[in-house]
Write a protein that holds these residues in place. Sequence first.
Motif, mmCIF file in Angstrom:
data_model
loop_
_atom_site.group_PDB
_atom_site.id
_atom_site.type_symbol
_atom_site.label_atom_id
_atom_site.label_comp_id
_atom_site.label_asym_id
_atom_site.label_seq_id
_atom_site.Cartn_x
_atom_site.Cartn_y
_atom_site.Cartn_z
ATOM 1 N N UNK A 1 0.847 -1.186 0.000
ATOM 2 C CA UNK A 1 0.000 0.000 0.000
ATOM 3 C C UNK A 1 0.891 1.248 0.000
ATOM 4 N N UNK A 2 0.592 2.167 -0.857
ATOM 5 C CA UNK A 2 1.381 3.385 -1.018
ATOM 6 C C UNK A 2 0.821 4.508 -0.141
ATOM 7 N N UNK A 3 1.693 5.440 0.212
ATOM 8 C CA UNK A 3 1.251 6.633 0.932
ATOM 9 C C UNK A 3 0.250 7.409 0.074
ATOM 10 N N UNK A 4 -0.673 8.080 0.736
ATOM 11 C CA UNK A 4 -1.598 8.943 0.014
ATOM 12 C C UNK A 4 -0.791 10.053 -0.645
ATOM 13 N N UNK A 5 -1.056 10.308 -1.919
ATOM 14 C CA UNK A 5 -0.273 11.301 -2.644
ATOM 15 C C UNK A 5 -1.157 12.087 -3.588
ATOM 16 N N UNK A 6 -0.652 13.213 -4.036
ATOM 17 C CA UNK A 6 -1.399 14.115 -4.908
ATOM 18 C C UNK A 6 -1.616 13.555 -6.307
ATOM 19 N N UNK A 7 -0.790 12.592 -6.701
ATOM 20 C CA UNK A 7 -0.879 12.045 -8.051
ATOM 21 C C UNK A 7 -1.785 10.824 -8.131
ATOM 22 N N UNK A 8 -2.285 10.358 -7.003
ATOM 23 C CA UNK A 8 -3.187 9.221 -6.983
ATOM 24 C C UNK A 8 -2.506 7.890 -7.273
ATOM 25 N N UNK A 9 -1.214 7.809 -7.059
ATOM 26 C CA UNK A 9 -0.476 6.571 -7.298
ATOM 27 C C UNK A 9 -0.777 5.605 -6.148
ATOM 28 N N UNK A 10 -1.160 4.377 -6.478
ATOM 29 C CA UNK A 10 -1.508 3.400 -5.456
ATOM 30 C C UNK A 10 -0.493 2.272 -5.334
ATOM 31 N N UNK A 11 0.383 2.140 -6.285
ATOM 32 C CA UNK A 11 1.414 1.102 -6.263
ATOM 33 C C UNK A 11 2.665 1.643 -5.586
ATOM 34 N N UNK A 12 3.140 0.957 -4.536
ATOM 35 C CA UNK A 12 4.289 1.436 -3.765
ATOM 36 C C UNK A 12 5.554 1.575 -4.602
ATOM 37 N N UNK A 13 5.805 0.611 -5.472
ATOM 38 C CA UNK A 13 7.009 0.659 -6.308
ATOM 39 C C UNK A 13 6.947 1.835 -7.278
ATOM 40 N N UNK A 14 5.796 2.042 -7.869
ATOM 41 C CA UNK A 14 5.634 3.170 -8.793
ATOM 42 C C UNK A 14 5.786 4.491 -8.056
ATOM 43 N N UNK A 15 5.231 4.562 -6.851
ATOM 44 C CA UNK A 15 5.355 5.781 -6.047
ATOM 45 C C UNK A 15 6.818 6.046 -5.705
ATOM 46 N N UNK A 16 7.547 5.002 -5.344
ATOM 47 C CA UNK A 16 8.970 5.166 -5.004
ATOM 48 C C UNK A 16 9.760 5.675 -6.204
ATOM 49 N N UNK A 17 9.491 5.131 -7.375
ATOM 50 C CA UNK A 17 10.188 5.586 -8.590
ATOM 51 C C UNK A 17 9.850 7.040 -8.906
ATOM 52 N N UNK A 18 8.578 7.376 -8.780
ATOM 53 C CA UNK A 18 8.134 8.741 -9.059
ATOM 54 C C UNK A 18 8.729 9.718 -8.050
ATOM 55 N N UNK A 49 11.282 23.920 4.697
ATOM 56 C CA UNK A 49 11.217 24.531 3.369
ATOM 57 C C UNK A 49 11.849 23.630 2.314
ATOM 58 N N UNK A 50 12.959 22.998 2.653
ATOM 59 C CA UNK A 50 13.612 22.073 1.724
ATOM 60 C C UNK A 50 12.704 20.872 1.470
ATOM 61 N N UNK A 51 12.125 20.315 2.518
ATOM 62 C CA UNK A 51 11.234 19.166 2.376
ATOM 63 C C UNK A 51 10.036 19.513 1.505
ATOM 64 N N UNK A 52 9.462 20.685 1.733
ATOM 65 C CA UNK A 52 8.322 21.118 0.917
ATOM 66 C C UNK A 52 8.736 21.300 -0.542
ATOM 67 N N UNK A 60 0.772 16.103 0.350
ATOM 68 C CA UNK A 60 0.148 17.227 1.050
ATOM 69 C C UNK A 60 0.944 17.600 2.307
ATOM 70 N N UNK A 61 1.572 16.608 2.946
ATOM 71 C CA UNK A 61 2.275 16.848 4.202
ATOM 72 C C UNK A 61 3.694 17.378 4.012
ATOM 73 N N UNK A 62 4.110 17.614 2.796
ATOM 74 C CA UNK A 62 5.471 18.086 2.543
ATOM 75 C C UNK A 62 5.727 19.408 3.270
ATOM 76 N N UNK A 63 6.813 19.437 4.029
ATOM 77 C CA UNK A 63 7.186 20.639 4.766
ATOM 78 C C UNK A 63 6.482 20.824 6.083
ATOM 79 N N UNK A 64 5.650 19.863 6.468
ATOM 80 C CA UNK A 64 4.906 19.952 7.726
ATOM 81 C C UNK A 64 5.336 18.818 8.649
#
Length: 71
Positions: A1-18, A49-52, A60-64
Amino acid sequence: MALENKLGITDSAELARTEERLSKKKALELYDTGFLDQLEVGTFSALAAIHEYLFGELYEFAGKVRTVNLA
């Protein structure tokens, strides 16, 4: 299961590559644009700021401070 993301990627491997592709591109921009020179060294606000900057296109949580367990 992939982290919730803005791009809607649900595959963990694909999310890691992206994430790797996007964050490497953004890291290069950090140096090329002089963005790092604007930050106060050694502060939490600089790290946030760097993380964001690196992950803002993806999460969504980038920088927070996280409120979810990533484990």
